[in-house]
Write an enzyme that holds these catalytic residues in place. Structure first.
Site, PDB file in Angstrom:
ATOM      1  N   VAL A  62      85.575  81.899  70.616  1.00  0.00           N
ATOM      2  CA  VAL A  62      86.591  82.781  71.185  1.00  0.00           C
ATOM      3  C   VAL A  62      86.714  82.548  72.694  1.00  0.00           C
ATOM      4  CG1 VAL A  62      87.266  85.190  71.567  1.00  0.00           C
ATOM      5  CG2 VAL A  62      86.389  84.467  69.338  1.00  0.00           C
ATOM      6  N   ALA A  65      88.769  79.446  73.071  1.00  0.00           N
ATOM      7  CA  ALA A  65      90.176  79.738  72.758  1.00  0.00           C
ATOM      8  C   ALA A  65      90.834  80.545  73.872  1.00  0.00           C
ATOM      9  CB  ALA A  65      90.263  80.489  71.426  1.00  0.00           C
ATOM     10  N   GLU A  66      90.146  81.553  74.379  1.00  0.00           N
ATOM     11  CA  GLU A  66      90.704  82.389  75.451  1.00  0.00           C
ATOM     12  C   GLU A  66      90.938  81.557  76.708  1.00  0.00           C
ATOM     13  OE1 GLU A  66      91.488  86.294  77.451  1.00  0.00           O
ATOM     14  OE2 GLU A  66      90.594  86.187  75.456  1.00  0.00           O
ATOM     15  N   THR A  67      90.017  80.680  77.022  1.00  0.00           N
ATOM     16  CA  THR A  67      90.161  79.821  78.193  1.00  0.00           C
ATOM     17  C   THR A  67      91.402  78.950  78.075  1.00  0.00           C
ATOM     18  OG1 THR A  67      87.789  79.788  78.610  1.00  0.00           O
ATOM     19  CG2 THR A  67      89.081  77.950  79.507  1.00  0.00           C
TER      20      THR A  67
END
Length: 145
Positions: A62, A65-67
Site C-alpha cells: 500500500v 501504491a500510495e507513493t
C-alpha cells in the site's frame, strides 16, 4: 511552490521536493523508475518490508501504491496550481512475495480531473506475476498558505 518543467526527470523531481520529503520511501527502499502524470513506475525490495511470516507486508504494498499514485497526481496537479492529497486507497493482495526479490509497481491514470486524480496500481514480482492491485484517489487542493 517550486517551478517544475512540463517534462521532468526523476532527479529534478526529487530535487524539487521539500526538505525531508519521502523519508518513508527511503526507509522502505522505494525507487522511482519512470514518472509522468499518465504513468509512474517504481520498485521496492521485499527484504526489510515483511510481515511476521517472512512475506511482503500488505501495508508495504500500500505504501508503494500510495507513493506512485501520489507522485502522478502531484504532477497532474502542478500545472493547475494545486497539490495532491490522498483521500482513498484500497488494495487486493493476490500472492505473496518473498525476501530476495524486488516488486515493481506501475500506476496508470484512470481519471485526471480538475479536483481529483485516480490511479490503478499493479504491483508485480520479478516473474511478472501480480502481487497486488490497488486504486488510489487524490483530491487536488490549493496549497497551504
Amino acid at each position: 511552490m517550486t517551478e517544475l518543467p512540463a517534462e521532468i526527470s526523476i532527479p529534478d523531481f526529487l530535487a524539487a521536493l521539500p526538505e525531508g520529503a519521502g523519508r518513508l520511501n527511503e526507509t522502505m527502499g522505494v525507487e522511482l523508475r519512470e514518472i509522468s502524470a499518465q504513468r509512474v513506475v517504481g520498485t521496492m525490495p521485499v527484504e526489510g518490508n515483511t510481515q511476521p511470516y517472512g512475506m511482503l507486508h500488505g501495508g508495504a504494498s500500500v505504501v508503494l501504491a500510495e507513493t506512485l499514485g501520489s507522485v502522478g497526481s502531484g504532477l497532474h496537479a502542478y500545472p493547475l496550481g494545486k497539490i495532491a492529497l490522498g483521500v482513498d486507497i484500497n488494495a487486493t493482495h493476490h500472492r505473496p512475495a518473498f525476501p530476495g526479490t524486488v516488486v515493481t509497481g506501475t500506476a496508470t491514470a484512470v481519471h485526471l480531473g480538475r479536483t481529483s486524480a485516480v490511479y490503478e496500481v499493479v504491483i508485480t514480482d520479478e516473474a511478472g506475476k501480480r502481487v497486488c492491485t490497488s486504486r488510489i484517489t487524490c483530491a487536488l487542493i490549493d496549497p497551504p498558505a
